[in-house]
Each structure stands twice: as C-alpha cells, then as structure tokens.
Motif scaffolding. Structure first.
Motif, short mmCIF file in Angstrom:
data_model
loop_
_atom_site.label_atom_id
_atom_site.label_comp_id
_atom_site.label_asym_id
_atom_site.label_seq_id
_atom_site.Cartn_x
_atom_site.Cartn_y
_atom_site.Cartn_z
N LEU A 1 -50.87 3.13 -29.75
CA LEU A 1 -50.31 4.40 -30.22
C LEU A 1 -49.03 4.17 -31.00
CD1 LEU A 1 -49.83 7.55 -30.15
CD2 LEU A 1 -48.71 7.16 -27.92
N ILE A 2 -48.94 4.77 -32.18
CA ILE A 2 -47.67 4.85 -32.90
C ILE A 2 -47.09 6.22 -32.58
CG2 ILE A 2 -46.55 4.99 -35.15
CD1 ILE A 2 -48.67 3.05 -36.22
N LEU A 3 -45.93 6.23 -31.93
CA LEU A 3 -45.31 7.47 -31.49
C LEU A 3 -43.99 7.68 -32.23
CD1 LEU A 3 -45.44 9.93 -29.67
CD2 LEU A 3 -44.46 8.55 -27.82
N ASP A 4 -43.94 8.75 -32.99
CA ASP A 4 -42.77 9.14 -33.75
C ASP A 4 -41.61 9.48 -32.81
OD1 ASP A 4 -41.22 9.87 -35.94
OD2 ASP A 4 -42.26 11.77 -36.28
N GLY A 5 -40.43 9.69 -33.37
CA GLY A 5 -39.30 10.13 -32.58
C GLY A 5 -39.21 11.64 -32.54
N GLY A 6 -38.15 12.16 -31.94
CA GLY A 6 -37.95 13.60 -31.85
C GLY A 6 -38.24 14.13 -30.46
N THR A 7 -37.93 15.39 -30.26
CA THR A 7 -38.01 15.98 -28.93
C THR A 7 -39.45 16.22 -28.47
OG1 THR A 7 -37.66 18.17 -29.92
CG2 THR A 7 -35.73 17.03 -29.05
N THR A 8 -40.35 16.57 -29.38
CA THR A 8 -41.75 16.76 -28.97
C THR A 8 -42.39 15.41 -28.64
OG1 THR A 8 -41.87 18.67 -30.45
CG2 THR A 8 -43.93 17.87 -29.53
N ALA A 9 -42.08 14.39 -29.44
CA ALA A 9 -42.60 13.05 -29.15
C ALA A 9 -42.07 12.55 -27.81
CB ALA A 9 -42.22 12.09 -30.26
N LEU A 10 -40.83 12.87 -27.49
CA LEU A 10 -40.27 12.48 -26.20
C LEU A 10 -41.04 13.16 -25.06
CD1 LEU A 10 -38.12 10.93 -24.63
CD2 LEU A 10 -36.60 12.91 -24.90
N ALA A 11 -41.42 14.40 -25.28
CA ALA A 11 -42.24 15.10 -24.28
C ALA A 11 -43.60 14.42 -24.12
CB ALA A 11 -42.42 16.56 -24.68
N VAL A 12 -44.15 13.89 -25.22
CA VAL A 12 -45.41 13.14 -25.14
C VAL A 12 -45.22 11.89 -24.27
CG1 VAL A 12 -47.13 11.81 -26.42
CG2 VAL A 12 -46.26 13.95 -27.37
N ALA A 13 -44.14 11.18 -24.48
CA ALA A 13 -43.86 9.98 -23.68
C ALA A 13 -43.83 10.32 -22.20
CB ALA A 13 -42.55 9.34 -24.12
N HIS A 14 -43.18 11.42 -21.86
CA HIS A 14 -43.10 11.82 -20.45
C HIS A 14 -44.46 12.26 -19.91
CE1 HIS A 14 -38.83 11.37 -20.11
NE2 HIS A 14 -38.55 12.29 -21.03
N ALA A 15 -45.35 12.74 -20.82
CA ALA A 15 -46.66 13.24 -20.39
C ALA A 15 -47.69 12.12 -20.22
CB ALA A 15 -47.18 14.27 -21.40
N LEU A 16 -47.43 10.93 -20.73
CA LEU A 16 -48.38 9.83 -20.59
C LEU A 16 -48.47 9.40 -19.13
CD1 LEU A 16 -47.42 7.60 -23.68
CD2 LEU A 16 -49.47 9.03 -23.42
N PRO A 17 -49.68 9.18 -18.63
CA PRO A 17 -49.83 8.74 -17.23
C PRO A 17 -49.07 7.45 -16.96
CG PRO A 17 -51.96 9.39 -18.16
CD PRO A 17 -50.99 9.36 -19.30
N LYS A 18 -48.43 7.39 -15.81
CA LYS A 18 -47.61 6.23 -15.48
C LYS A 18 -48.41 4.93 -15.45
CE LYS A 18 -43.41 7.86 -14.32
NZ LYS A 18 -42.11 7.31 -14.79
N ASP A 19 -49.69 5.02 -15.08
CA ASP A 19 -50.50 3.81 -14.94
C ASP A 19 -51.36 3.52 -16.17
OD1 ASP A 19 -52.21 5.94 -14.69
OD2 ASP A 19 -53.29 5.15 -12.95
#
Length: 262
Positions: free
Chosen positions: A94-112
């Motif tokens: 995954l290429i994940l951009d920066g910004g507040t919505t992208a940060l929310a995506v990072a938090h939403a990814l399953p830990k495992d």
C-alpha cells in the motif's frame, strides 16, 4: 446593485449552484464582467471562494493547517478510513498518502495485518509502529509541515523507485469540473508521483470536500480508480463524478440511512 449586494448575491449563487460563471452573472445583473471578476477577487482574498477560469467554485475547508484539520469532520474521515482500510489485502503493498484522513486509515488497519506500507508521512509511520507484521518504508525529503509529509525532488525520486498494489491519496477539493485538487503545487506533484506507482488509486474524500476546489490539480478523473466518500450516493456532485467513470465507494453513516459499504 451595490457592491455589498453583489457580494451577497455571488455567495448565495455559489451556495445554491456550486459555481459562479462570471459572464452569466454579468448578463443577468446587467453589469460588466470586470465588475464580477473584481468582486470574485475580493471574495477570494478573504478565503471565501476559489477563483477558476471564468468564475469561481466553493473553497475547500480542508486547507487549514494540520492541527486544525484534525478537528474537521472527524466522524466522516473515520467512516472513509474504515472503507479504505478494507481495500488493503493481506500480503499486499500500500502507498498511503499523508494528511488527517490517511492517518485515520493507518489507525483503521488491523493490528495483525501482514502488509507493506509505503508513505512519505512521518505521522503515518509512527502510527503503524505498533503493527508488528507491517513492513514500513518512509520516503524522505523536505518536510512540509502543513500536511506533515515530505516533498521535493528527493521525495519524488524516492517515490519513482517503489511500486504497490494500491495507492490511497487525500485531496482538499473534489469537483467534477476542477477535478481533484490541493492547495500546494509541490504536494500535488508528490501525490501524482505516488499514484503513478500503484496499480490502483482511490481518493479519500470526506463530505466537506465534495463540490469544492483548491488551487492546484492533483489528478484528472480518468487517472483514478475510485472515490471513497461519506457523502450521500445521491449527492449531485457524487452523481456527476460517477458519470465520469470512477467507482464510488460509499462510506455513509447512520444519518444517511445507509451502512458503510465497499
């Protein structure tokens, strides 16, 4: 019509129709196009409209600084992030951009989740340090504090040497005519560089960005796979965008009477 009355008329027209066409307003009011353009310049200087060729569009509220953006539509961003995170497959890159919505995506990814995340955002990297199976690649460059990302020649060059299955990018404006926009030219260039290295690109856009525009275009509609938004499926702008070809992934919440769906 007094200047103050013209100003109110232009703002009302923008709210009702989603755009102002200078020549049409001039003809309707019996004034010169120069007068309308002057009024639009004044409104733009106050941050109330985004001027474009021939008129103006609603200005995006997502151009404030990074800290302030964290309090803009947090629920909508979380709904968008939940749908976006569901697109990341085990073993995928995954290429994940920066910004507040992208940060929310990072938090939403399953830990495992076993995946590779490539980003130019130090905040995204920090958010994923607690994901033991996520391989992290941070693209270096000049730090653009407004969005907490790296930009510039070094960052673009680094982006050109990676590849991924999926790219998730954020924008500040989503408009059927203006396209996908943001407020900084270098940031727009970096987003293009990231998108070019992925098989699919989805745009993260909470509802406050729908129908608005910023100064610099990121990508035309034919360059993206789809749009993820919490705006209602029957929103006029969403319907216009859908007609242009991108998939629309609805992340609408209970208030809209629908469940989030990918």
């Amino acid at each position: 019509m007094l200047a103050a009355e013209r100003r109110d008329h232009l703002l009302d027209l923008l709210a009702r129709e989603g755009k102002v066409v200078a020549k049409d307003v001039a003809a309707r009011l019996g004034i010169s196009e120069d007068s309308v353009r002057r009024d639009l310049r004044d409104l733009a200087s106050e941050g109330l409209v985004q001027r474009v060729y021939g008129g103006a569009l609603p200005v995006s509220p997502a151009v404030v600084d990074y800290a302030a953006r964290q309090s803009v539509a947090p629920d909508g961003k979380q709904r968008v992030a939940s749908v976006a995170a569901g697109l990341v497959r085990p073993g995928g890159a995954l290429i994940l951009d920066g910004g507040t919505t992208a940060l929310a995506v990072a938090h939403a990814l399953p830990k495992d989740l076993d995946c590779t995340v490539i980003t130019h955002s130090p905040t995204i990297t920090a958010a994923l340090l607690g994901h033991p199976r996520a391989e992290l690649f941070l693209l270096g460059g000049r730090v653009f504090k407004h969005s907490a990302v790296t930009l510039g020649a070094a960052a673009v060059e680094a982006a050109q040497n990676v590849s991924a299955d999926l790219c998730l990018i954020g924008v500040t404006g989503v408009h059927p005519e203006a396209g996908l926009t943001t407020g900084d030219a270098e940031e727009a260039a970096m987003k293009r560089a990231l998108s070019a290295r992925a098989a699919e690109t989805y745009v993260l856009a909470s509802s406050e960005k729908i129908g608005t525009a910023s100064r610099f275009r990121v990508l035309p509609w034919h360059k993206v796979t789809g749009l993820i938004t919490d705006a209602a499926p029957d929103h006029p702008v969403v319907e216009q965008v859908k007609a242009l070809g991108p998939d629309i992934l609805t992340a609408a919440g209970p208030a809209d009477g629908t469940e989030p769906a990918a």
